[in-house]
Design a protein around this motif. Sequence first.
Motif, PDB file in Angstrom:
ATOM      1  N   ARG A  34      -3.700  -7.608  11.513  1.00 53.75           N
ATOM      2  CA  ARG A  34      -2.329  -7.313  11.943  1.00 53.75           C
ATOM      3  C   ARG A  34      -1.375  -7.374  10.746  1.00 53.75           C
ATOM      4  O   ARG A  34      -1.092  -8.438  10.220  1.00 53.75           O
ATOM      5  CB  ARG A  34      -1.894  -8.310  13.019  1.00 53.75           C
ATOM      6  CG  ARG A  34      -2.728  -8.169  14.303  1.00 53.75           C
ATOM      7  CD  ARG A  34      -2.275  -9.161  15.347  1.00 53.75           C
ATOM      8  NE  ARG A  34      -2.143 -10.496  14.798  1.00 53.75           N
ATOM      9  CZ  ARG A  34      -1.160 -11.337  15.094  1.00 53.75           C
ATOM     10  NH1 ARG A  34      -0.215 -11.006  15.927  1.00 53.75           N
ATOM     11  NH2 ARG A  34      -1.125 -12.538  14.564  1.00 53.75           N
ATOM     12  N   LEU A  35      -0.915  -6.213  10.303  1.00 52.17           N
ATOM     13  CA  LEU A  35       0.058  -6.158   9.207  1.00 52.17           C
ATOM     14  C   LEU A  35       1.247  -5.322   9.666  1.00 52.17           C
ATOM     15  O   LEU A  35       1.187  -4.698  10.720  1.00 52.17           O
ATOM     16  CB  LEU A  35      -0.598  -5.530   7.961  1.00 52.17           C
ATOM     17  CG  LEU A  35      -1.704  -6.367   7.310  1.00 52.17           C
ATOM     18  CD1 LEU A  35      -2.488  -5.553   6.297  1.00 52.17           C
ATOM     19  CD2 LEU A  35      -1.123  -7.614   6.630  1.00 52.17           C
ATOM     20  N   VAL A  44       1.763  -5.801  -1.422  1.00 46.95           N
ATOM     21  CA  VAL A  44       0.600  -5.100  -0.852  1.00 46.95           C
ATOM     22  C   VAL A  44      -0.628  -5.301  -1.756  1.00 46.95           C
ATOM     23  O   VAL A  44      -0.550  -5.131  -2.973  1.00 46.95           O
ATOM     24  CB  VAL A  44       0.910  -3.597  -0.652  1.00 46.95           C
ATOM     25  CG1 VAL A  44      -0.355  -2.839  -0.231  1.00 46.95           C
ATOM     26  CG2 VAL A  44       2.003  -3.422   0.399  1.00 46.95           C
ATOM     27  N   GLY A  45      -1.732  -5.686  -1.159  1.00 50.78           N
ATOM     28  CA  GLY A  45      -2.971  -5.969  -1.899  1.00 50.78           C
ATOM     29  C   GLY A  45      -3.302  -7.457  -1.815  1.00 50.78           C
ATOM     30  O   GLY A  45      -4.464  -7.844  -1.710  1.00 50.78           O
ATOM     31  N   LEU A  46      -2.249  -8.287  -1.823  1.00 53.07           N
ATOM     32  CA  LEU A  46      -2.487  -9.738  -1.817  1.00 53.07           C
ATOM     33  C   LEU A  46      -2.979 -10.241  -0.463  1.00 53.07           C
ATOM     34  O   LEU A  46      -3.637 -11.286  -0.384  1.00 53.07           O
ATOM     35  CB  LEU A  46      -1.207 -10.478  -2.227  1.00 53.07           C
ATOM     36  CG  LEU A  46      -0.813 -10.258  -3.690  1.00 53.07           C
ATOM     37  CD1 LEU A  46       0.548 -10.873  -3.987  1.00 53.07           C
ATOM     38  CD2 LEU A  46      -1.868 -10.855  -4.626  1.00 53.07           C
ATOM     39  N   TYR A  73       6.589  -8.598   5.076  1.00 47.66           N
ATOM     40  CA  TYR A  73       5.195  -8.182   4.849  1.00 47.66           C
ATOM     41  C   TYR A  73       4.272  -9.382   4.606  1.00 47.66           C
ATOM     42  O   TYR A  73       3.237  -9.539   5.284  1.00 47.66           O
ATOM     43  CB  TYR A  73       5.091  -7.195   3.674  1.00 47.66           C
ATOM     44  CG  TYR A  73       3.680  -6.653   3.537  1.00 47.66           C
ATOM     45  CD1 TYR A  73       3.274  -5.564   4.293  1.00 47.66           C
ATOM     46  CD2 TYR A  73       2.743  -7.274   2.712  1.00 47.66           C
ATOM     47  CE1 TYR A  73       1.972  -5.087   4.216  1.00 47.66           C
ATOM     48  CE2 TYR A  73       1.438  -6.812   2.641  1.00 47.66           C
ATOM     49  CZ  TYR A  73       1.062  -5.712   3.380  1.00 47.66           C
ATOM     50  OH  TYR A  73      -0.235  -5.257   3.319  1.00 47.66           O
ATOM     51  N   SER A  74       4.664 -10.241   3.644  1.00 46.57           N
ATOM     52  CA  SER A  74       3.787 -11.375   3.318  1.00 46.57           C
ATOM     53  C   SER A  74       3.755 -12.390   4.464  1.00 46.57           C
ATOM     54  O   SER A  74       2.731 -13.042   4.702  1.00 46.57           O
ATOM     55  CB  SER A  74       4.231 -12.048   2.016  1.00 46.57           C
ATOM     56  OG  SER A  74       5.608 -12.346   2.048  1.00 46.57           O
ATOM     57  N   THR A  75       4.867 -12.503   5.202  1.00 40.61           N
ATOM     58  CA  THR A  75       4.922 -13.431   6.341  1.00 40.61           C
ATOM     59  C   THR A  75       3.899 -13.009   7.397  1.00 40.61           C
ATOM     60  O   THR A  75       3.164 -13.837   7.941  1.00 40.61           O
ATOM     61  CB  THR A  75       6.338 -13.415   6.974  1.00 40.61           C
ATOM     62  OG1 THR A  75       7.301 -13.087   5.981  1.00 40.61           O
ATOM     63  CG2 THR A  75       6.666 -14.738   7.615  1.00 40.61           C
TER      64      THR A  75
END
Length: 202
Positions: A34-35, A44-46, A73-75
């Motif tokens: 889920r992104l 993006v990528g991490l 995004y990172s959350t």
Amino acid sequence: MFNTGLVTKAKGILDKIRYGEINYKPTKLVTPTRLIQSRSQAWVGLEKILFDIIEFSGIKTNSAVEFGVEFGYSTAALANFFKQVTGVDIFTGDEHAGHYGDIYAETSNNLKDFPNITLIKADYKDYITSANDTFDLVHVDIIHTYDDTYACGLWGAQHSSCTIFHDTQSYPDVKRAVADIAKKTNKKFYNYRKCNGLGIVF
Ligand SMILES: C[S@@+](CC[C@H](N)C(=O)[O-])C[C@H]1O[C@@H](n2cnc3c(N)ncnc32)[C@H](O)[C@@H]1O
């Protein structure tokens, strides 16, 4: 003509000496299911190495706090692996990320399908003076100055089993702060050099 591969290798050796960083090489890439779509692509990528970091550091996955949420995004990536994720941000940007007005409502909407994320609209300085909780993981991705990264990251390293820092490769001040935090807390500094760099301190 420079050989870019050799230059990168030489820079890695220099940084190892200067900052004590250990080159992080994930053994497993796992793409979370889920992104979200985000206006920013910097992280993006991490998302693919989060599971590897959890296994490598041996941390639990009950709680994470993120300083610097932006569009989420990172959350969202973290919320695939941690039972509860708290995201702290002023939601108005900064001189490095850009100033984009108040995006709290947009980010809340981006993350509406993640019941395990709680957003807090606050300056990290106010949050860390009032909170004394501990977390399995802290993610620091705020304004990329030495002083702010050091202050926020030192609190993170003292209140978590593992602290990660974005932009260690693109902002030398971030890398310097991460190295100093690792030294001060007697922890190790692993550095993933792709995707603008992710420092891992535990
Ligand atoms: C690089 S963005 C975060 C990106 C996000 N982690 C991602 O890739 O999905 C940096 C964020 O830090 C926030 N920020 C800057 N200074 C801050 C502070 N003093 N306290 C809290 N948040 C801050 C900005 O509002 C911005 O949204």
